[in-house]
Design an enzyme around this catalytic site. Structure first.
Site, mmCIF file in Angstrom:
data_model
loop_
_atom_site.group_PDB
_atom_site.id
_atom_site.type_symbol
_atom_site.label_atom_id
_atom_site.label_comp_id
_atom_site.label_asym_id
_atom_site.label_seq_id
_atom_site.Cartn_x
_atom_site.Cartn_y
_atom_site.Cartn_z
ATOM 1 N N LYS A 91 8.586 -14.886 12.258
ATOM 2 C CA LYS A 91 8.881 -14.165 11.006
ATOM 3 C C LYS A 91 9.537 -12.794 11.222
ATOM 4 O O LYS A 91 10.239 -12.309 10.348
ATOM 5 C CB LYS A 91 7.603 -14.001 10.178
ATOM 6 C CG LYS A 91 7.143 -15.288 9.526
ATOM 7 C CD LYS A 91 5.965 -15.044 8.611
ATOM 8 C CE LYS A 91 5.609 -16.306 7.851
ATOM 9 N NZ LYS A 91 4.577 -16.078 6.844
ATOM 10 N N ASP A 127 6.736 -15.399 0.498
ATOM 11 C CA ASP A 127 5.262 -15.506 0.485
ATOM 12 C C ASP A 127 4.692 -14.780 -0.743
ATOM 13 O O ASP A 127 3.916 -15.330 -1.522
ATOM 14 C CB ASP A 127 4.656 -14.850 1.735
ATOM 15 C CG ASP A 127 4.694 -15.761 2.951
ATOM 16 O OD1 ASP A 127 4.663 -16.981 2.775
ATOM 17 O OD2 ASP A 127 4.740 -15.220 4.073
ATOM 18 N N ARG A 178 -10.583 -4.768 7.590
ATOM 19 C CA ARG A 178 -11.552 -4.601 8.679
ATOM 20 C C ARG A 178 -11.083 -3.514 9.638
ATOM 21 O O ARG A 178 -11.843 -2.597 9.949
ATOM 22 C CB ARG A 178 -11.705 -5.946 9.407
ATOM 23 C CG ARG A 178 -12.592 -5.907 10.616
ATOM 24 C CD ARG A 178 -12.703 -7.276 11.234
ATOM 25 N NE ARG A 178 -11.420 -7.787 11.712
ATOM 26 C CZ ARG A 178 -11.271 -8.962 12.316
ATOM 27 N NH1 ARG A 178 -12.309 -9.760 12.487
ATOM 28 N NH2 ARG A 178 -10.081 -9.353 12.735
ATOM 29 N N ARG A 214 -4.781 -0.507 10.585
ATOM 30 C CA ARG A 214 -3.816 -1.421 9.989
ATOM 31 C C ARG A 214 -3.805 -1.275 8.456
ATOM 32 O O ARG A 214 -2.761 -1.292 7.819
ATOM 33 C CB ARG A 214 -4.218 -2.848 10.372
ATOM 34 C CG ARG A 214 -3.066 -3.781 10.533
ATOM 35 C CD ARG A 214 -3.587 -5.085 11.097
ATOM 36 N NE ARG A 214 -2.568 -6.096 11.093
ATOM 37 C CZ ARG A 214 -2.820 -7.390 11.238
ATOM 38 N NH1 ARG A 214 -4.053 -7.810 11.415
ATOM 39 N NH2 ARG A 214 -1.854 -8.262 11.228
ATOM 40 N N GLY A 252 -5.157 -20.616 -3.334
ATOM 41 C CA GLY A 252 -3.979 -20.416 -2.484
ATOM 42 C C GLY A 252 -2.964 -21.549 -2.591
ATOM 43 O O GLY A 252 -1.843 -21.443 -2.103
HETATM 44 P P1 NDP Z 1 -2.680 -12.097 9.926
HETATM 45 O O1 NDP Z 1 -3.215 -12.541 11.241
HETATM 46 O O2 NDP Z 1 -1.397 -11.362 9.861
HETATM 47 O O3 NDP Z 1 -3.800 -11.187 9.191
HETATM 48 C C1 NDP Z 1 -5.134 -11.623 9.099
HETATM 49 C C2 NDP Z 1 -5.941 -10.669 8.214
HETATM 50 O O4 NDP Z 1 -7.261 -11.195 8.086
HETATM 51 C C3 NDP Z 1 -6.071 -9.249 8.798
HETATM 52 O O5 NDP Z 1 -6.129 -8.322 7.739
HETATM 53 C C4 NDP Z 1 -7.420 -9.349 9.515
HETATM 54 O O6 NDP Z 1 -8.057 -8.086 9.655
HETATM 55 C C5 NDP Z 1 -8.203 -10.208 8.547
HETATM 56 N N1 NDP Z 1 -9.330 -10.879 9.170
HETATM 57 C C6 NDP Z 1 -9.284 -11.901 10.066
HETATM 58 N N2 NDP Z 1 -10.534 -12.267 10.420
HETATM 59 C C7 NDP Z 1 -11.389 -11.432 9.761
HETATM 60 C C8 NDP Z 1 -12.799 -11.294 9.723
HETATM 61 N N3 NDP Z 1 -13.602 -12.097 10.464
HETATM 62 N N4 NDP Z 1 -13.339 -10.342 8.923
HETATM 63 C C9 NDP Z 1 -12.537 -9.541 8.179
HETATM 64 N N5 NDP Z 1 -11.187 -9.603 8.177
HETATM 65 C C10 NDP Z 1 -10.621 -10.557 8.957
HETATM 66 O O7 NDP Z 1 -2.621 -13.436 9.037
HETATM 67 P P2 NDP Z 1 -1.738 -13.696 7.720
HETATM 68 O O8 NDP Z 1 -1.779 -12.492 6.866
HETATM 69 O O9 NDP Z 1 -0.426 -14.264 8.123
HETATM 70 O O10 NDP Z 1 -2.558 -14.884 7.039
HETATM 71 C C11 NDP Z 1 -3.793 -14.645 6.389
HETATM 72 C C12 NDP Z 1 -4.186 -15.915 5.631
HETATM 73 O O11 NDP Z 1 -3.223 -16.170 4.607
HETATM 74 C C13 NDP Z 1 -4.230 -17.179 6.505
HETATM 75 O O12 NDP Z 1 -5.394 -17.913 6.159
HETATM 76 C C14 NDP Z 1 -2.992 -17.949 6.069
HETATM 77 O O13 NDP Z 1 -3.161 -19.349 6.182
HETATM 78 C C15 NDP Z 1 -2.897 -17.539 4.597
HETATM 79 N N6 NDP Z 1 -1.557 -17.685 4.030
HETATM 80 C C16 NDP Z 1 -1.453 -18.446 2.908
HETATM 81 C C17 NDP Z 1 -0.226 -18.624 2.313
HETATM 82 C C18 NDP Z 1 -0.144 -19.475 1.083
HETATM 83 O O14 NDP Z 1 0.976 -19.759 0.646
HETATM 84 N N7 NDP Z 1 -1.256 -19.884 0.470
HETATM 85 C C19 NDP Z 1 1.003 -17.993 2.857
HETATM 86 C C20 NDP Z 1 0.769 -17.153 4.033
HETATM 87 C C21 NDP Z 1 -0.484 -17.033 4.597
HETATM 88 P P3 NDP Z 1 -7.713 -7.101 10.898
HETATM 89 O O15 NDP Z 1 -6.445 -6.380 10.528
HETATM 90 O O16 NDP Z 1 -8.900 -6.192 10.967
HETATM 91 O O17 NDP Z 1 -7.562 -7.982 12.101
#
Ligand code: NDP
Length: 283
Positions: A70, A106, A154, A158, A247
């Site tokens: 991306k 998105d 979290r 970020r 979603g």
């Molecule tokens: P990223 O890896 O870029 O970001 C993940 C986010 O989730 C971060 O903010 C991270 O926090 C947080 N996170 C992960 N694990 C935990 C936890 N255990 N506790 C608290 N916070 C947590 O992923 P994306 O943003 O690309 O994707 C996120 C979700 O969105 C995925 O499930 C993906 O499948 C979904 N998605 C859905 C779409 C749709 O069309 N429905 C389109 C795009 C994505 P930290 O910064 O602290 O690590």
């Protein structure tokens, strides 16, 4: 004369095997009688340049790029759409006369889905997460007229970085709030979004550490997680009288936005929704 040459679109990602977008797109194309195909391709990072050159050489209409491409795709573009520039990432490329335009659909898909239950204009929003999905949603909501956006994440670094970026580059007032244990959703919030990966199958019993008594009736509570559609987060919100938004709508609507960019046609949301739920074996 009958033409045996289909329009070509598709997706470049790694790994591609679990990406259900092909099922949604091809069902949508078929329902609109469009002779267009969607090819789901595994493309390793070191092969991205070849894949892009191949798409241009074969006259593709465009392609999606998912993880891990991306941001890397930015290097190959001739034009970057304004919201993609603000988001800093591209998930959709349109090819016209060999020139590549990068878009990010998105967040647009999320906003389209939101309009089926409410209005982004004037919304007081809380977004959990600060990754790619949160970033796209925050920017598009701000561009669609959201009033305030609170980013809760979290990792504070970020979260703060995203909040500062949205606040300084759009008209929405955007701030960061630390994710304290049992976080209480501020009164007056009208839209609350899980944009973290919490709740995604197979970890579908995971949910957000939020005081569920701060869910108030009438709030729109959304999830980016599409599988399962009714996450624990959404079930808790629905029990409290909130309006749940899965979603699935975001996924279907970003596919429709992509198809419109590539073919100019508006595809049938219901057909695509059904194709997605059947492909994922969910209801
Ligand atoms: P990223 O890896 O870029 O970001 C993940 C986010 O989730 C971060 O903010 C991270 O926090 C947080 N996170 C992960 N694990 C935990 C936890 N255990 N506790 C608290 N916070 C947590 O992923 P994306 O943003 O690309 O994707 C996120 C979700 O969105 C995925 O499930 C993906 O499948 C979904 N998605 C859905 C779409 C749709 O069309 N429905 C389109 C795009 C994505 P930290 O910064 O602290 O690590």
């Amino acid at each position: 004369m009958t033409s045996f040459l289909s329009g070509l679109t598709g997706s470049f990602s790694l790994s591609a095997a679990e990406n259900p977008t092909v099922a949604i797109m091809e069902a949508g194309y078929r329902a609109n009688n469009l002779d267009v195909r969607y090819i789901n391709c595994d493309v390793a990072p070191e092969k991205l340049a070849d894949a892009v050159a191949g798409a241009i050489a074969m006259g593709w209409l465009g392609f999606n790029c998912s993880l891990p491409h991306k941001e890397a795709i930015l290097a190959y573009l001739d034009v970057l759409a304004p919201s993609a520039q603000l988001i800093g990432a591209v998930n959709t490329v349109v090819i016209e006369d060999g020139r590549l335009t990068g878009e990010n659909t998105d967040g647009k898909g999320f906003v389209e889905s939101l309009t089926t239950v409410g209005d982004p204009q004037g919304a007081n929003t809380v977004i959990f997460g600060a990754g790619g999905a949160a970033r796209a949603i925050a920017i598009e909501l701000a561009l669609a007229g959201a009033h305030t956006i609170t980013i809760v994440n979290r990792s504070p670094e970020r979260g703060e970085k995203l909040a500062d970026h949205v606040d300084s580059s759009t008209d929405a007032a955007c701030s960061f709030a630390p994710w304290t244990p049992g976080y209480s959703i501020p009164e007056g919030s009208s839209l609350v979004i899980n944009a973290t990966s919490l709740g995604f199958y197979p970890n579908h019993e995971d949910t957000l550490d939020v005081d569920v008594s701060s869910f108030l009736p009438g709030m729109i509570v959304a999830d980016v997680v599409a599988n399962p559609p009714m996450t624990r987060w959404l079930r808790a919100a629905e029990s409290a009288g909130c309006i749940p938004l899965t979603g699935i709508g975001m996924l279907v609507n970003q596919a429709r936005v992509n198809a419109k960019l590539w073919t100019g046609e508006t595809l049938d949301a219901e057909v695509m929704h059904r194709a997605l739920t059947e492909a994922l074996g969910i209801s």
